[in-house]
Write a protein that holds these residues in place. Structure first.
Motif, PDB file in Angstrom:
ATOM      1  N   PRO A 139      -3.632  11.774   9.392  1.00  0.00           N
ATOM      2  CA  PRO A 139      -2.572  11.627   8.388  1.00  0.00           C
ATOM      3  C   PRO A 139      -2.980  10.713   7.231  1.00  0.00           C
ATOM      4  CG  PRO A 139      -2.064  10.337  10.358  1.00  0.00           C
ATOM      5  CD  PRO A 139      -3.299  11.148  10.675  1.00  0.00           C
ATOM      6  N   ASP A 140      -3.971   9.858   7.467  1.00  0.00           N
ATOM      7  CA  ASP A 140      -4.283   8.857   6.441  1.00  0.00           C
ATOM      8  C   ASP A 140      -5.703   8.351   6.656  1.00  0.00           C
ATOM      9  OD1 ASP A 140      -4.030   7.081   4.346  1.00  0.00           O
ATOM     10  OD2 ASP A 140      -2.625   5.729   5.352  1.00  0.00           O
ATOM     11  N   PHE A 187       2.161   5.632  -6.333  1.00  0.00           N
ATOM     12  CA  PHE A 187       0.738   5.447  -6.058  1.00  0.00           C
ATOM     13  C   PHE A 187       0.022   4.875  -7.284  1.00  0.00           C
ATOM     14  CE2 PHE A 187      -3.671   7.000  -5.563  1.00  0.00           C
ATOM     15  CZ  PHE A 187      -3.963   6.331  -4.392  1.00  0.00           C
ATOM     16  N   SER A 202       3.197   9.435  -0.713  1.00  0.00           N
ATOM     17  CA  SER A 202       3.862   8.652  -1.754  1.00  0.00           C
ATOM     18  C   SER A 202       3.898   9.459  -3.054  1.00  0.00           C
ATOM     19  CB  SER A 202       3.141   7.325  -1.966  1.00  0.00           C
ATOM     20  OG  SER A 202       1.788   7.540  -2.289  1.00  0.00           O
ATOM     21  N   THR A 203       4.835   9.113  -3.899  1.00  0.00           N
ATOM     22  CA  THR A 203       4.925   9.800  -5.197  1.00  0.00           C
ATOM     23  C   THR A 203       3.772   9.369  -6.096  1.00  0.00           C
ATOM     24  OG1 THR A 203       6.196   8.040  -6.206  1.00  0.00           O
ATOM     25  CG2 THR A 203       7.449   9.774  -5.051  1.00  0.00           C
ATOM     26  N   ASP A 204       3.494  10.200  -7.073  1.00  0.00           N
ATOM     27  CA  ASP A 204       2.443   9.852  -8.029  1.00  0.00           C
ATOM     28  C   ASP A 204       2.755   8.529  -8.718  1.00  0.00           C
ATOM     29  OD1 ASP A 204       0.994  12.070  -7.444  1.00  0.00           O
ATOM     30  OD2 ASP A 204       1.482  13.177  -9.270  1.00  0.00           O
ATOM     31  N   GLU A 246      -5.835  13.273  -3.285  1.00  0.00           N
ATOM     32  CA  GLU A 246      -4.818  14.307  -3.458  1.00  0.00           C
ATOM     33  C   GLU A 246      -4.307  14.362  -4.898  1.00  0.00           C
ATOM     34  OE1 GLU A 246      -1.951  13.064  -0.559  1.00  0.00           O
ATOM     35  OE2 GLU A 246      -3.069  13.907   1.130  1.00  0.00           O
ATOM     36  N   TYR A 270       0.756   1.242  -7.473  1.00  0.00           N
ATOM     37  CA  TYR A 270       0.005   0.508  -6.443  1.00  0.00           C
ATOM     38  C   TYR A 270      -1.460   0.360  -6.842  1.00  0.00           C
ATOM     39  CZ  TYR A 270      -2.991   0.549  -2.249  1.00  0.00           C
ATOM     40  OH  TYR A 270      -3.981   0.335  -1.348  1.00  0.00           O
ATOM     41  N   LEU A 271      -2.024   1.433  -7.350  1.00  0.00           N
ATOM     42  CA  LEU A 271      -3.462   1.421  -7.613  1.00  0.00           C
ATOM     43  C   LEU A 271      -3.801   0.700  -8.919  1.00  0.00           C
ATOM     44  CD1 LEU A 271      -5.685   2.544  -5.881  1.00  0.00           C
ATOM     45  CD2 LEU A 271      -5.672   4.622  -7.246  1.00  0.00           C
ATOM     46  N   PHE A 272      -2.964   0.881  -9.920  1.00  0.00           N
ATOM     47  CA  PHE A 272      -3.350   0.400 -11.254  1.00  0.00           C
ATOM     48  C   PHE A 272      -2.387  -0.608 -11.865  1.00  0.00           C
ATOM     49  CE2 PHE A 272      -4.936   4.877 -11.021  1.00  0.00           C
ATOM     50  CZ  PHE A 272      -6.271   4.549 -10.884  1.00  0.00           C
ATOM     51  N   ARG A 282      -5.314 -13.041  -4.607  1.00  0.00           N
ATOM     52  CA  ARG A 282      -6.088 -12.971  -3.373  1.00  0.00           C
ATOM     53  C   ARG A 282      -7.451 -13.624  -3.585  1.00  0.00           C
ATOM     54  NH1 ARG A 282      -6.659  -8.419  -0.402  1.00  0.00           N
ATOM     55  NH2 ARG A 282      -8.413  -7.770  -1.683  1.00  0.00           N
ATOM     56  N   LYS A 326      -7.557   8.732   0.933  1.00  0.00           N
ATOM     57  CA  LYS A 326      -6.990  10.081   1.112  1.00  0.00           C
ATOM     58  C   LYS A 326      -5.931  10.384   0.054  1.00  0.00           C
ATOM     59  CE  LYS A 326      -4.540  12.969   4.536  1.00  0.00           C
ATOM     60  NZ  LYS A 326      -5.457  14.116   4.673  1.00  0.00           N
ATOM     61  N   ARG A 327      -5.027   9.437  -0.151  1.00  0.00           N
ATOM     62  CA  ARG A 327      -3.965   9.696  -1.132  1.00  0.00           C
ATOM     63  C   ARG A 327      -4.559   9.917  -2.520  1.00  0.00           C
ATOM     64  NH1 ARG A 327      -1.449  11.055  -4.526  1.00  0.00           N
ATOM     65  NH2 ARG A 327       0.699  10.661  -5.186  1.00  0.00           N
ATOM     66  N   GLU A 352      -4.117  -6.145   5.444  1.00  0.00           N
ATOM     67  CA  GLU A 352      -3.208  -4.999   5.540  1.00  0.00           C
ATOM     68  C   GLU A 352      -2.796  -4.740   6.998  1.00  0.00           C
ATOM     69  OE1 GLU A 352      -2.076  -3.505   2.849  1.00  0.00           O
ATOM     70  OE2 GLU A 352      -0.809  -2.076   3.921  1.00  0.00           O
ATOM     71  N   GLU A 383     -10.096   2.861  -2.038  1.00  0.00           N
ATOM     72  CA  GLU A 383      -8.709   3.322  -2.047  1.00  0.00           C
ATOM     73  C   GLU A 383      -8.461   4.295  -3.194  1.00  0.00           C
ATOM     74  OE1 GLU A 383      -6.578   3.644   0.027  1.00  0.00           O
ATOM     75  OE2 GLU A 383      -4.728   2.496  -0.236  1.00  0.00           O
ATOM     76  N   ARG A 439       0.829  -1.202   0.000  1.00  0.00           N
ATOM     77  CA  ARG A 439       0.000   0.000   0.000  1.00  0.00           C
ATOM     78  C   ARG A 439       0.860   1.248   0.000  1.00  0.00           C
ATOM     79  NH1 ARG A 439      -2.960   3.395   3.953  1.00  0.00           N
ATOM     80  NH2 ARG A 439      -4.697   4.269   2.756  1.00  0.00           N
ATOM     81  N   HIS A 440       0.456   2.207  -0.820  1.00  0.00           N
ATOM     82  CA  HIS A 440       1.092   3.522  -0.811  1.00  0.00           C
ATOM     83  C   HIS A 440       0.038   4.550  -0.440  1.00  0.00           C
ATOM     84  CE1 HIS A 440       5.075   2.616  -2.616  1.00  0.00           C
ATOM     85  NE2 HIS A 440       4.431   1.513  -2.942  1.00  0.00           N
ATOM     86  N   GLY A 441       0.261   5.259   0.635  1.00  0.00           N
ATOM     87  CA  GLY A 441      -0.710   6.215   1.136  1.00  0.00           C
ATOM     88  C   GLY A 441      -0.226   7.641   0.943  1.00  0.00           C
ATOM     89  N   PRO A 442      -0.752   8.559   1.756  1.00  0.00           N
ATOM     90  CA  PRO A 442      -0.355   9.963   1.658  1.00  0.00           C
ATOM     91  C   PRO A 442       1.162  10.097   1.750  1.00  0.00           C
ATOM     92  CG  PRO A 442      -2.232   9.728   3.102  1.00  0.00           C
ATOM     93  CD  PRO A 442      -1.788   8.340   2.754  1.00  0.00           C
TER      94      PRO A 442
END
Lengths: 184, 134, 975
Positions: free
Chosen positions: C863-864, B38, B33-35, C872, B41-43, B55, C868-869, C724, C683, B28-31
């Motif tokens: 923070p999360d 992210f 993280s670089t574009d 942004e 991770y997402l796509f 999974r 959220k990410r 997670e 997400e 997981r990459h959250g707030p």
């Protein structure tokens, strides 16, 4: 000529209490066993005694089924016993519907609805699966099923309350006279 | 229709008792993280023809998520293992190597990052083909 | 008897019971057969060779085969709800009184107007439709398509519901043997002796396959092994059960016919078995191939093996003078069987230069004329064979003479039935010596363990004689012959049928090859070879052989088309099984469902739930009822069944931290005893659910979800917890169905509840967004002071089993206040009046909470959180997003739901640009005017602007306004 009696005698079980228990079964097993009055079952099994059944639902989840009259006291005992644990004890007595299957060939009724080999389950087996389009749990217990079935098997099928009518419908359909699965 | 054995309750469940959850071992990459990270991770998904880690949830059963290593082409299942695994465990890797001698893991257990990323080259993935007939 | 069955032989017939005549009707004609007949054998016994018309040219057709591969003898069977089109007469058991009708023929089989196509054959080559109907484009929709649609289709669809029952069953076995012929039965015995559960499936009603027909001691051998299998307790023998498809990991589908032979027995008609097999043995035998000669589709031209079947199985003579044409020894058995039956065999024409094997010698010894190196130049007769012209096989078809005959029994060799083997990835190899595609044992289908899980045995493996098991006499080699004669003229090739059902001829496949269709899959679709209901069972090998010749490449290089399930068509009933009528879907019912039903509720499906949409009274329509219900709530008090709302218990030391990740706002700081509205995003940032969260205790929260969200959000929570944050100590439980939930809303709500007694519900004790446990009317309840209607409102949760009692107690207590049950539509309108969003209306999977003016419900301190990410990302933070606004209809008409607001200019595909769309739109009885919400480009910055919403044939205008239309200060809910 086919035997034109239903494959199973289906009766709805009501008035049961049910308690959901989530906890670390290795840590809290003894406390649960004492409060529930039954040993903690093995994986995909259940223990039973005196109208109480304790079933393994998931690695950290048990379901206690007991006479409705015992509910309040046992719920309190379990809550108390697990007070110091990271645990969840919840009354779920109203959440489900329960049918018992006995009679000539109850396993054949289940074989039409569940992607499960009923004969492969042990006598104290609990298999969560689906019946046609709804989630269910099968509890197999041996006993005097009567009605001339040799194995004397009795099955309990448990599903959610909202689909009670659907479950009753598919069970009756699958048990319809003349629909024995035996080769012709 | 697949059958997979749930590593928690050991039930051999058929596909209708399971819910799929896509590729396994994503980080997981959250707030913050670089574009690029992210996006990966997402796509970014491998979608390989061959060895794959997925999974699955034993939905009509114990409700547990678990991971499966299998071949998307031949449908061979190399094994299932708990979802609480950062990387496929040793015995799964061994089982894959035994069946696919040319295969090599493409993760670095020391990097702490198993997200595939869109730019990552897939590892060698030698799978017998099913679509030639002669 | 012979009067009605002139072609019934006086003796023999291993499957028929001469003591049981059976009457039936074919195209209105009363006919008679015997128990044990198929429809085809009974028709032949009655002299009815003509059974149907072909699809494209309406050519007259008789039966070609005796089994499932039959392409010609398709009939409409039964009447009324039991009518079924395209039933193969060759596999249809004859039952008393059955009514069969021929297809593709009008006004009748013998005089058919559609046969004009046959005269036009020159103008209807392969690809005709593709080439002809391309231009002009406009003509396609108006002219060509309607005409083609009328002409298309095989048979007609049944018009009434099927009255029969169907069911499914799951089976499990270590070994499933498909095919009850000699090879399958012996394989089953071997497998059973090794232990484990063995199931043997036989598609017909009889054990033995071809063995009892083809071999003198065949029946005895079959009886012995069947007897042995019956004594083995681990063996299940199932007849009338056809394996139709093999899928992943040994999953085998098989259709058992239970009452096809007797629809009045009260049994399910068919049962679909879903079998999980450890290993599958395919003993599916082989199918005979036709030979391609001019006129090979004239009624009376039949497969040699089929002629033999009718003679031996049913004691039916397809004709009196049976000529045989072949390229192999096996067809000689048909000649011998015909002699045994007292029929004439004027000649055997053998394409091979010599025929000196045991069987040809036996034929000669019995006086049959055998012509080697010989083929058929042309069939004489149109509605029925009345002779043939023969010719040298190596030539262009110069006739050498004429033979009088009324049946031509042909054999082009046999093809193993490799369908199941191929369905799941098994590979084939072409054996030039035997001229057949057989399973390649080195490349079988594989199971979950990666090992081969299918074994082919007997004829299905290419061992056509199965000599080890049958003691069959030695046979000389087949001569692969695909066209008779080898250098036939172009004109003759126009009359050589490959695919009988779809009227694909040698000339069509050759044309496809010449036009560049090198792939067998493309050639199949271009010519429609193998695309009819028989899926090319008798035509594919011949077709690809012809294609290979045209392309001048070996057959192995051309390959086969893909074999796909089902092997033979399945009735839709078997696929639906119990899922029809009231059991079509599991409808979910709330504890108060029957009360709503008794009140005449109209239902709204929400997922599988049924919720009351409204409760019309008297002559009210739905709109009237909804308006009345809304005004009753706003002016008095109403109740809503909210039991379907999801309820997820989240408990544990880390539960607060966990919910702070699940929700966009802060849940860990919610005080015990309080409620908070929360938003859940995926997400990738999009809003997926919303609901009220109540803090129950220090370490437990109850999360309400939308009706459709309960299972989804619970799964979402478990996913993140298990995959997670698995070290966090949190338990969740979806306890949705434990509780009945009742919303009681309106200025009189508190007064009604006070009458039930048991709890102090004054604002001081239970303020807005608080909750309390207690007893109401003696029933344990949890009361949430929350409002989705904007009125003073309480939501009551009680054990589901007491929900109806509580609901009725409330209605009794509120009767003199005019308490009114309201449905989902009134709820929707009231929330829209308040500007509350609805998941699925204002959201569609592309909307983030910030688009909906819900920034107040997004914590900036955290923070999360999940999503959220993503929120942004530059596109999500762009000021150019479409955002929620209210819309005021300018002309007072209710705005059209989903309509788009148009903007200047057009997009890349020439459509008008858009700048917003309507997400919710209603007539508000409270305000007496329409209200609407929508998402509009920079909407909140454009208050007062007027937008145009275009719909086909109409246009609406609306002014951008604040989305809260009613009680903006919120004083009513706070009362």
């Amino acid at each position: 000529m086919a035997d034109m009696r239903p494959l199973a005698v289906i009766t709805e079980a009501t008035g049961l209490g049910m308690v959901l228990i989530r906890a670390d079964l290795a840590r809290a097993g003894d406390a649960i066993a004492e409060a529930a009055g039954l040993p903690v079952p093995d994986v995909t099994r259940f223990t039973a005694d005196a109208g109480r059944w304790l079933g393994w639902m998931a690695p950290d989840e048990l379901l206690l089924v007991l006479p409705g009259a015992d509910l309040t006291a046992t719920l309190a005992a379990l809550t108390d016993a697990l007070a110091t644990e990271h645990a969840l004890v919840q009354d779920v007595s109203d959440m489900r519907c329960v049918f018992d299957l006995a009679g000539r060939k109850p396993a054949q009724v289940l074989a039409k609805l569940c992607p499960v080999d009923p004969n492969a389950l042990p006598a104290d087996g609990l298999r969560r699966t689906r019946a046609a389009q709804v989630a269910c749990a099968l509890w197999r217990r041996e006993g005097s099923g009567g009605h001339g079935n040799a194995a004397g098997e009795v099955w309990r099928i448990v599903a959610f309350r909202s689909v009670r009518d659907y479950l009753a419908g598919i069970l009756a359909t699958a048990a319809a006279p003349g629909t024995d699965l035996d080769p012709r | 229709m697949l059958t997979l054995t749930c590593p928690y309750c050991h039930v051999a469940a058929e596909e209708t008792e399971l819910a799929p959850g896509g590729e396994a071992h994503l980080t997981r990459h959250g707030p913050g993280s670089t574009d690029e990270a992210f996006e990966a991770y997402l796509f970014g998904r491998r979608n390989p023809k061959g060895v794959h880690f997925e999974r699955w949830r034993h939905l009509y059963g114990c409700g547990r998520w678990f991971l499966a290593a299998r071949d998307t082409m031949t449908l061979q299942v190399f094994g299932t293992y708990p979802a609480q695994s950062k990387y496929p465990p040793r015995h799964i890797v061994d089982a894959i190597r035994a069946a696919r001698p040319g295969w090599a893991p493409d993760w670095d257990e020391t990097s702490g990052d198993s997200a595939p990323g869109v730019g990552n080259d897939p590892a060698p993935n030698p799978t017998p083909t099913r679509d030639s007939f002669v | 008897m012979t009067g009605k069955q002139p072609f019934r032989l006086p003796t023999g017939g291993r499957l028929i019971d001469r003591s049981k005549p059976i009457g039936f009707r074919f195209d209105g004609r009363q006919m008679q057969g015997l128990a044990g007949d198929t429809l085809a054998s009974a028709l032949l016994a009655g002299g009815q060779m003509l059974m149907g018309r072909s699809f494209k040219y309406h050519r007259p057709r008789g039966p070609l085969a005796s089994g499932v591969e039959e392409p010609n003898a398709l009939v409409g069977l039964g009447q009324g709800g039991r009518f079924e089109p395209n039933q193969r007469a060759t596999t249809t058991p004859l039952i008393q009184g059955v009514v069969a009708t021929s297809q593709n023929a009008w006004p009748g089989l013998t005089r058919d107007v559609g046969a004009i196509n046959d005269a036009l054959w020159r103008f209807l080559p392969a690809g005709f439709y593709y080439k002809t109907f391309i231009h002009p484009r406009a003509a396609w929709m108006r002219l060509f398509e309607p005409v083609i649609r009328r002409a298309a289709g095989l048979g007609r669809a049944p018009e009434l519901p099927d009255p029969d029952r169907y069911e499914q069953a799951y089976g499990f076995a270590d070994v499933v043997v498909v095919g009850g012929g000699i090879a399958g039965l012996n394989a089953a015995r071997a497998a059973a002796q090794a232990g484990g559960r063995v199931i043997v499936l036989e598609q017909t009603g009889h054990w033995g396959g071809r063995t009892p027909v083809d071999h003198p001691d065949g029946q005895a051998a079959i009886d012995r092994v069947v007897q042995a299998l019956r004594t083995m307790s681990n063996v299940t023998l199932r007849r009338n059960t056809m394996a139709t498809g093999l899928y992943d990991h040994g999953y085998l589908l098989a259709r058992e016919a239970l009452a096809d032979h007797d629809p009045n027995a009260g049994l399910p008609r068919q049962r679909l078995w879903r079998i999980r097999a450890g290993r599958i043995i395919t003993a599916t035998g082989a199918l005979e191939r036709p030979l391609a000669f001019a006129g090979n589709d004239v009624p009376g031209v039949m497969l040699a093996g089929a002629v033999r079947d009718y003679l031996v199985d049913h004691a039916v003579a397809p004709g009196r003078r049976i000529a045989v044409v072949t390229n192999n020894d096996d067809a000689y058995r048909t000649a011998l069987a015909a002699l045994d039956a007292g029929l004439e065999v004027p000649a055997i024409l053998d394409a091979r230069p010599a025929a000196d094997g045991t069987l040809p010698q036996a034929a000669r010894a019995r006086g049959i004329r055998v012509e080697t190196g010989t083929g058929i130049a042309r069939v004489l007769g149109r509605m029925r064979v009345n002779g043939l012209q023969f010719c040298a096989q190596q030539g262009e078809g110069q006739p050498l003479g004429v033979i009088d005959c009324d049946v031509i029994a042909m054999s082009g060799g046999w093809s193993p039935v490799v369908h199941l083997w191929s369905h799941c990835g098994g590979k084939l190899r072409w054996d030039p010596a035997t001229a057949l595609f057989a399973p390649d044992p080195d490349r079988p289908p594989t199971g979950a363990d990666g090992e081969g899980n299918v074994t082919a045995v007997g004829a299905a493996a290419g061992d056509l004689r199965v000599a080890d098991l049958t003691g069959a006499v030695a046979e000389d080699s087949i001569l692969p012959v695909w066209i008779v004669p080898a250098n036939a003229t172009r004109k003759a090739r126009f009359k050589m049928w490959l695919d009988y059902q779809n009227d694909v001829k040698v000339s069509d496949v050759e044309l496809a090859g010449r036009e560049g269709y090198r792939s067998v899959e493309h050639a199949k679709r271009y010519t429609t070879l193998g695309m009819a209901t028989d899926q090319g069972k008798v035509s594919n090998i011949n077709g690809l052989a012809v294609l290979s010749d045209t392309l001048d490449q070996p057959i192995a290089a051309t390959g086969t088309t893909t074999f796909r399930p089902p092997y033979a068509p399945l009735t839709l009933g078997t696929i639906a099984a119990e899922a029809r009528g009231p059991l079509f879907q599991p409808l979910r019912r709330t504890p108060m469902h029957r009360w709503h039903e008794a009140q005449g509720a109209q239902w709204e499906p929400v997922g599988l739930w049924r919720r009351p949409y409204c409760y019309p009274r008297g002559a009210e329509n739905r709109g009237d009822a909804v308006n009345r219900e809304i005004l009753a709530v706003r002016g008095g008090v109403g109740t809503l069944d909210a039991s379907t709302l999801g309820k997820i218990l989240v408990k544990g030391p880390d539960a607060g931290r966990f919910l702070d990740m699940i929700y966009t706002n802060m849940m860990s700081t919610l005080p015990v005893g309080k409620c908070r509205y929360g938003l859940i995003c995926s997400e990738n940032g999009f809003l997926v659910d919303d609901g009220v969260v109540a803090r129950l205790s220090d370490d437990s929260w109850l999360c309400h979800t939308t009706t459709g969200g309960a299972e989804r959000i619970h799964a979402h929570m478990e996913d993140w917890l298990q995959c997670e944050w698995w070290d966090w100590q949190v338990h969740t439980a979806n306890i949705t169905e434990q509780y009945a939930q009742i919303a009681i809303a309106g200025p009189r709500a508190r007064a009604v509840l006070d009458r039930l007694g048991g709890m102090d519900l004054t604002a001081g004790t239970l303020p807005f967004m608080g909750w309390a446990d207690g007893l109401l009317a003696g029933i344990p309840v949890r009361v949430y002071r929350i409002s989705f209607s904007g009125e003073l409102s309480f939501e009551l949760a009680c054990p589901a089993g007491q929900g109806l009692a509580l609901w009725e107690a409330i209605h009794q207590a509120g009767a003199d206040f005019g308490i009114t049950p309201y449905g989902t539509e009134a709820m929707h309108v009231m929330r829209a009046e308040k500007g509350f969003i609805m998941i699925g209306d204002e959201t569609d999977g592309t909307v983030i909470p910030q688009d909906l003016g819900l920034n107040w419900a997004i914590s900036r301190k955290k923070p999360d959180y999940i999503g959220k990410r993503a929120q942004e990302r530059s596109f999500m933070t762009s000021p150019d997003r479409w955002k929620l606004v209210g819309l005021d209809s300018i002309d007072g008409r209710v705005l059209p739901d989903g309509a788009y607001a148009v903007a200047d200019g057009t997009n890349a595909t020439g459509q008008r640009n858009t700048q917003g769309r309507i997400t919710s739109t209603y007539h508000s009885p409270t305000l007496g005017r329409p209200i609407a919400m929508g998402l509009v480009h920079r909407g909140p910055d454009r208050m007062g602007e007027v937008l145009e919403f275009a719909v086909p044939g109409d246009s609406f205008t609306a002014r951008i306004v604040d989305p809260v239309f009613y009680d903006r200060e919120g004083t009513r809910a706070n009362g």
